[in-house]
Design an enzyme around this catalytic site. Structure first.
Site, PDB file in Angstrom:
ATOM      1  NE  ARG A 127      -8.308   1.347  11.011  1.00  0.00           N
ATOM      2  CZ  ARG A 127      -7.175   0.902  10.513  1.00  0.00           C
ATOM      3  NH1 ARG A 127      -6.290   1.334   9.586  1.00  0.00           N
ATOM      4  NH2 ARG A 127      -6.782  -0.301  10.832  1.00  0.00           N
ATOM      5  CG  ASP A 164      -6.039  -4.252  -3.507  1.00  0.00           C
ATOM      6  OD1 ASP A 164      -6.797  -3.421  -3.302  1.00  0.00           O
ATOM      7  OD2 ASP A 164      -4.701  -4.017  -3.080  1.00  0.00           O
ATOM      8  CB  SER A 185      -1.102  -0.082   1.221  1.00  0.00           C
ATOM      9  OG  SER A 185      -2.099   0.792   0.991  1.00  0.00           O
ATOM     10  CG  HIS A 234      -5.751  -2.653   0.178  1.00  0.00           C
ATOM     11  ND1 HIS A 234      -4.407  -2.653  -0.942  1.00  0.00           N
ATOM     12  CD2 HIS A 234      -5.218  -1.861   1.144  1.00  0.00           C
ATOM     13  CE1 HIS A 234      -3.544  -1.752  -0.490  1.00  0.00           C
ATOM     14  NE2 HIS A 234      -3.878  -1.277   0.590  1.00  0.00           N
ATOM     15  CG  ASP A 235      -6.781  -5.219   5.420  1.00  0.00           C
ATOM     16  OD1 ASP A 235      -5.677  -4.365   5.221  1.00  0.00           O
ATOM     17  OD2 ASP A 235      -7.351  -5.114   6.386  1.00  0.00           O
TER      18      ASP A 235
END
Lengths: 217, 366
Positions: free
Chosen positions: B203, B303, B133, B336-337
């Site tokens: 967040r 992602d 990222s 994405h994680d």
């Protein structure tokens, strides 16, 4: 084997991959210490071989992601890409050799791929299964159906080999495109050299695959 | 240290952690670059949260970044809030924090600060730089800015510029912080009331972009759970709430314990500014021309924040620059994680790539 969990995973082992006979023939056409791109490199066996035995800066492109992952996990510089689309991004003469092994018949635009190969490389090494082989001709002649051989092993409706050609066809294309054939040979399915070096007509009948070293004339 | 914006920071602190030992030649160092909300606690218990390091599956003895073999360094980015100079740091002699007056920093500024650190540690050339990222942006910037100081670069789940969609999501987060009454123009240290709710919403919003729809559905579906008794912050359905709501709230509230709102603004801005091609006359390939660095680009199928196409753009630019590039897309439904999670193919890829690079770099096998 490399499952990541508690405890120590197994270290990555770097074992030389075993090279197919036809890949040895290709490697025989490549000078040591040169820059090589192998298109459709699979798990990277040839580029591994070229690095280990000839000190080549060999890289690969492969369309099958599982093969790409296998190759990179083996420490080989391989990228996911498609011969029909990804060659245009390389600058002229980036490589000394560009290799296309048993893939030409499966690309969408073989002529354009060849042009790209000889743009980005000084020389091109191409191998392809020969559609002019005796058994192919005989099957088509005697049965009137699409041939099924060791090299042409998929039925017509699902074969990826959409552009079959013969050794003679390939000679014609090279002449038409102005490529000089520096070396050529015919081989059997396992990649063993066959003895009709000087006779294209016989090679076209008895060779199961053709192998060519080209450069721009 | 001079910044891209023209401001000169007289003093810069960089907080970092190291794992493993630097060899005599100084040739086995790997710099790990953390993502937006990460920090230097890669492979050890976090001092504030008490949780394990964020990349313990990747960094450690016998792991892909094998600390028995490599010297692994990770620094808190410039602008961060875990010890490196950032908006929370005191400004001059007054001792008051910089707050919103902290100069805008760029990814290149972060990398510049890391370069100083690396030199300070006696490392002339990094064996590898790796990051996911925003960390991937730094891995790219390193290769572009200091090609001779990076033998291998591994940008993971990243892009050569932040897309309009990515900027848009960041802006929602920033507006959530600004909308919090406790924001107080960014001078929240004066009252001691921090804009925790705004930061938590930022967040929560960002967290949605880090996971895939499939992963959210698998984890929570439409399942309900009983709402907390003092549930003033949500509409409950006859005393129930969706599990996914509860999960996001937990993500938000645990995040604000360790993060500073002004840092969040500074770092999201740095990501938004990032455009490596624009820094090189509009041609991404120009950033890497003549580079001898070996690249390994990794993306993940699900992602959608940094989709594979962004990685392919990088790979093709590297092809145009005739650079040595490996490019792998890892199949996963974790979004994405995924780069932070248990993805054996990803870990095998890094380990193998590094092993190959070690041969080419002439690093001795242990």
């Amino acid at each position: 084997m490399n499952k990541i969990g508690p405890g120590r995973p197994e270290p990555v082992k770097r074992i030389a991959k075993s090279v197919r006979v036809d890949q040895r023939l290709i490697a025989g056409m490549i000078a040591p210490g040169t820059r090589v791109l192998d298109i459709g490199c699979g798990d990277g066996t040839l580029i591994d071989h070229l690095f280990r035995t000839k000190g080549c800066d060999a890289r690969g492109i492969e369309i099958d992601m599982a093969e790409v992952t296998r190759a990179v996990a083996h420490g080989l510089p391989v990228m996911h890409g498609d011969a029909d689309f990804d060659l245009s991004h390389y600058p002229n003469e980036t490589f000394d050799y560009v290799v296309l092994s048993r893939t030409l018949q499966a690309v969408e635009r073989p002529r354009a791929v060849l042009q790209q190969m000889l743009r980005i490389g000084a020389r091109a090494v191409i191998s392809f299964p020969n559609f002019g082989h005796l058994s192919v001709r005989w099957q088509l002649f005697s049965r009137g159906r699409m041939p099924m051989t060791a090299a042409w092993d998929r039925p017509w409706y699902e074969t990826p080999n959409i552009h079959p050609c013969t050794i003679r066809d390939f000679f014609d294309l090279c002449a038409q495109e102005g490529y000089a054939v520096e070396q050529w040979l015919a081989a059997d399915e396992a990649g063993r050299r066959t003895p009709w070096r000087r006779f294209p007509l016989l090679a076209n009948l008895f060779g199961e695959q053709g192998l060519f070293l080209l450069r721009r004339a | 240290m001079g910044l891209d914006c023209g401001v000169h920071l007289p003093e810069v602190d960089i907080a970092f952690r190291t794992y493993g030992a630097l060899n005599a030649e100084g040739s086995n160092a790997i710099l790990v670059c953390h993502a937006l909300t990460g920090d230097q606690y890669v492979a050890e218990r976090h001092p504030i949260t008490g949780r394990e390091g964020w990349w313990t599956q990747v960094v450690g003895p016998g792991r892909p970044l094998d600390t028995d073999r490599f010297f692994v360094v990770c620094a808190n980015v410039l602008g961060g809030c875990m010890g490196s100079t950032g908006p929370r740091s005191p400004r001059g002699e007054t001792g008051e924090p910089w707050g919103t007056d902290f100069p805008p920093v760029t990814i290149r500024d972060m990398v510049r600060a890391q370069k100083r650190l690396v030199e300070h540690l006696g490392i002339r050339r990094l064996f590898a730089v790796i990051g996911g990222s925003m960390g991937g942006m730094q891995a790219l910037e390193w290769a572009a800015s200091y090609p001779d100081a990076v033998f291998a670069s591994i940008p993971v789940a990243t892009a050569a510029h932040h897309s309009a969609q990515n900027i848009a999501f960041h802006e929602v987060g920033r507006q959530a912080i600004f909308a919090d009454p406790d924001w107080q123009g960014g001078r929240y240290w004066q009252t001691g009331r921090q804009p925790l709710r705004g930061l938590a919403v930022a967040r929560m919003c960002a967290h949605i972009t880090y996971v895939s729809e499939v992963a959210l559905t698998r984890k929570f579906g439409r399942r309900l759970q009983s709402a907390p008794k003092d549930n003033r912050e949500a509409i409950d359905l006859f005393g129930d709430m969706f599990e996914v709501e509860s999960y996001l709230r937990h993500q938000g509230s645990s995040f604000v314990r360790r993060f500073d709102a002004n840092s969040y603004l500074t770092i999201t801005r740095a990501m938004d500014y990032f455009d490596l091609a624009a820094d090189h006359g509009g041609d991404l390939a120009a950033a890497f021309r003549g580079s001898r660095t070996r690249f390994c680009i990794v993306s993940f199928t699900s992602d959608w924040l940094f989709p594979t196409e962004e990685s392919r753009t990088i790979a093709r630019a590297l092809n145009r620059a005739a650079a040595n590039v490996s490019f792998v897309e890892i199949p996963t439904d974790k979004g994405h994680d995924a780069f932070l999670l248990d993805e054996p193919d990803f870990h095998r890829t890094i380990a193998g790539f590094l092993a190959g690079c070690a041969v080419h770099a002439g690093l001795d096998s242990p």
